[in-house]
Design a protein around this motif. Structure first.
Motif, PDB file in Angstrom:
ATOM      1  N   PRO A   4      21.778  94.292  44.019  1.00 23.22           N
ATOM      2  CA  PRO A   4      20.735  95.282  44.335  1.00 23.22           C
ATOM      3  C   PRO A   4      19.491  95.114  43.467  1.00 23.22           C
ATOM      4  N   ALA A   5      19.696  94.796  42.189  1.00 23.09           N
ATOM      5  CA  ALA A   5      18.555  94.607  41.290  1.00 23.09           C
ATOM      6  C   ALA A   5      17.741  93.396  41.704  1.00 23.09           C
ATOM      7  N   ARG A   6      18.435  92.322  42.094  1.00 26.76           N
ATOM      8  CA  ARG A   6      17.735  91.130  42.563  1.00 26.76           C
ATOM      9  C   ARG A   6      16.880  91.460  43.787  1.00 26.76           C
ATOM     10  N   PHE A   7      17.455  92.244  44.685  1.00 26.74           N
ATOM     11  CA  PHE A   7      16.728  92.607  45.908  1.00 26.74           C
ATOM     12  C   PHE A   7      15.479  93.411  45.581  1.00 26.74           C
ATOM     13  N   ILE A   8      15.579  94.339  44.639  1.00 23.75           N
ATOM     14  CA  ILE A   8      14.440  95.162  44.262  1.00 23.75           C
ATOM     15  C   ILE A   8      13.316  94.311  43.689  1.00 23.75           C
ATOM     16  N   VAL A   9      13.674  93.360  42.816  1.00 19.35           N
ATOM     17  CA  VAL A   9      12.662  92.471  42.240  1.00 19.35           C
ATOM     18  C   VAL A   9      12.023  91.625  43.322  1.00 19.35           C
ATOM     19  N   PHE A  10      12.852  91.154  44.258  1.00 17.51           N
ATOM     20  CA  PHE A  10      12.353  90.303  45.341  1.00 17.51           C
ATOM     21  C   PHE A  10      11.343  91.067  46.202  1.00 17.51           C
ATOM     22  N   VAL A  11      11.665  92.332  46.542  1.00 15.28           N
ATOM     23  CA  VAL A  11      10.752  93.162  47.332  1.00 15.28           C
ATOM     24  C   VAL A  11       9.462  93.417  46.557  1.00 15.28           C
ATOM     25  N   THR A  12       9.579  93.626  45.249  1.00 20.52           N
ATOM     26  CA  THR A  12       8.403  93.860  44.418  1.00 20.52           C
ATOM     27  C   THR A  12       7.455  92.671  44.462  1.00 20.52           C
ATOM     28  N   ILE A  13       8.020  91.453  44.438  1.00 22.38           N
ATOM     29  CA  ILE A  13       7.194  90.246  44.515  1.00 22.38           C
ATOM     30  C   ILE A  13       6.380  90.256  45.798  1.00 22.38           C
ATOM     31  N   PHE A  14       7.038  90.570  46.895  1.00 25.79           N
ATOM     32  CA  PHE A  14       6.328  90.538  48.169  1.00 25.79           C
ATOM     33  C   PHE A  14       5.290  91.648  48.272  1.00 25.79           C
ATOM     34  N   VAL A 123      12.508  84.087  39.139  1.00 20.63           N
ATOM     35  CA  VAL A 123      13.672  83.257  38.843  1.00 20.63           C
ATOM     36  C   VAL A 123      14.941  84.016  39.210  1.00 20.63           C
ATOM     37  N   LEU A 124      15.693  83.441  40.141  1.00 17.57           N
ATOM     38  CA  LEU A 124      16.948  84.060  40.566  1.00 17.57           C
ATOM     39  C   LEU A 124      18.107  83.610  39.686  1.00 17.57           C
ATOM     40  N   GLU A 125      18.150  82.316  39.383  1.00 15.17           N
ATOM     41  CA  GLU A 125      19.217  81.764  38.554  1.00 15.17           C
ATOM     42  C   GLU A 125      18.655  80.679  37.650  1.00 15.17           C
ATOM     43  N   GLY A 126      19.183  80.589  36.432  1.00 13.98           N
ATOM     44  CA  GLY A 126      18.814  79.496  35.547  1.00 13.98           C
ATOM     45  C   GLY A 126      17.719  79.846  34.557  1.00 13.98           C
ATOM     46  N   THR A 127      17.245  78.804  33.859  1.00 13.33           N
ATOM     47  CA  THR A 127      16.211  78.953  32.848  1.00 13.33           C
ATOM     48  C   THR A 127      15.120  77.923  33.095  1.00 13.33           C
ATOM     49  N   LEU A 150      11.368  81.232  31.236  1.00 14.43           N
ATOM     50  CA  LEU A 150      11.824  82.302  32.119  1.00 14.43           C
ATOM     51  C   LEU A 150      13.328  82.217  32.338  1.00 14.43           C
ATOM     52  N   ASN A 151      13.957  83.376  32.359  1.00  9.61           N
ATOM     53  CA  ASN A 151      15.377  83.485  32.682  1.00  9.61           C
ATOM     54  C   ASN A 151      15.548  84.282  33.972  1.00  9.61           C
ATOM     55  N   ALA A 152      16.774  84.366  34.442  1.00 10.86           N
ATOM     56  CA  ALA A 152      17.047  85.081  35.693  1.00 10.86           C
ATOM     57  C   ALA A 152      16.467  86.494  35.629  1.00 10.86           C
ATOM     58  N   GLY A 153      15.726  86.857  36.662  1.00 15.24           N
ATOM     59  CA  GLY A 153      15.099  88.182  36.728  1.00 15.24           C
ATOM     60  C   GLY A 153      13.672  88.210  36.250  1.00 15.24           C
ATOM     61  N   ASP A 154      13.184  87.124  35.646  1.00 20.67           N
ATOM     62  CA  ASP A 154      11.816  87.088  35.135  1.00 20.67           C
ATOM     63  C   ASP A 154      10.821  86.665  36.221  1.00 20.67           C
ATOM     64  N   VAL A 155       9.574  87.095  36.031  1.00 20.64           N
ATOM     65  CA  VAL A 155       8.502  86.821  36.996  1.00 20.64           C
ATOM     66  C   VAL A 155       7.303  86.256  36.242  1.00 20.64           C
ATOM     67  N   PHE A 156       6.612  85.295  36.866  1.00 23.10           N
ATOM     68  CA  PHE A 156       5.421  84.696  36.261  1.00 23.10           C
ATOM     69  C   PHE A 156       4.409  84.417  37.365  1.00 23.10           C
TER      70      PHE A 156
END
Length: 229
Positions: A4-14, A123-127, A150-156
């Motif tokens: 759910p957190a990933r989805f929220i971040v993804f929607v925020t990007i869009f 970033v969904l997965e990885g560094t 950047l780590n998973a969950g970060d935005v740039f």
């Protein structure tokens, strides 16, 4: 990061991408303008010709498959899966597009630019080690480099038109998604454009530009430059 957190971040990007989209591609003057395939178009326009609205269907606004990892078995160790107006005709005139980027361990999305779009990366997965370089600041001044790990969950964010890159510094594969503020952002991979153009740029030009021996330029121009976009 939980789903759910990933989805929220993804929607925020869009949502963020939509907010700045209208400063770039022309604003739409109707509900939608589903793109007609270029091969079926009779004239050329700045963008895509609209499909007859009476012929539009839900599939024109639909794309599937971004849950599947791309093949990173290539010289740079990354692959970009785009979803722009070419893959999703319903994006025409909406000023936004999307990519998925897969990285092998130590895979690189080489220095490149998007001439028509700002990019916001999630970033969904990885560094990832990411960065961009500013435009020429003036005489006797250097281009400034901005970098971040950047780590998973970060935005740039990579500003429109500036050279940028992403490098997987982890021991495991990485995955990122990016929103871009154009239906057709374009991409210029720097090394490919400079050393792999057809026909080639004159070695005399590149020798003077890079201030190296001509043999170095000849060697670089003889290489196979992989395009992962």
């Amino acid at each position: 990061m939980a789903a759910p957190a990933r989805f929220i971040v993804f929607v925020t990007i869009f949502a963020s991408a939509f907010a700045f989209a209208y400063g770039h591609d022309p604003s739409p003057l109707q509900d939608f303008c589903v793109a007609v395939n270029d091969a079926d178009a009779k004239v050329f326009v700045n963008g895509k010709i609209c499909k007859n609205p009476n012929m539009v269907k839900a599939d024109d606004f639909f794309y599937q498959g971004l849950n599947k990892a791309g093949n990173t078995s290539n010289p740079v160790g990354s692959v970009v899966t785009p979803v722009n107006v070419v893959q999703l005709p319903g994006l025409n005139t909406l000023g936004i597009s999307l990519v998925r980027i897969d990285y092998a361990p130590y895979g690189l999305n080489p220095p490149h630019t998007h001439p028509r779009a700002t990019e916001v990366l999630f970033v969904l997965e990885g560094t990832l080690y990411v960065g961009f370089v500013t435009s020429n600041p003036g005489q006797n001044m250097k281009n400034r480099l901005f970098t971040k790990t950047l780590n998973a969950g970060d935005v740039f964010v990579f500003p429109e038109g500036l050279i940028h890159f992403q490098f997987n510094i982890g021991h495991y594969p990485a995955v990122a998604f990016a929103g871009l503020s154009s239906q057709n952002p374009g991409v210029i991979t720097i090394a490919n454009a400079v050393f792999g153009s057809d026909p080639p740029i004159s070695p005399d030009v590149l020798t003077k530009a890079f201030q190296v021996d001509k043999n170095v330029i000849n060697y670089l121009q003889s290489q196979f430059w992989w395009d992962n976009n």
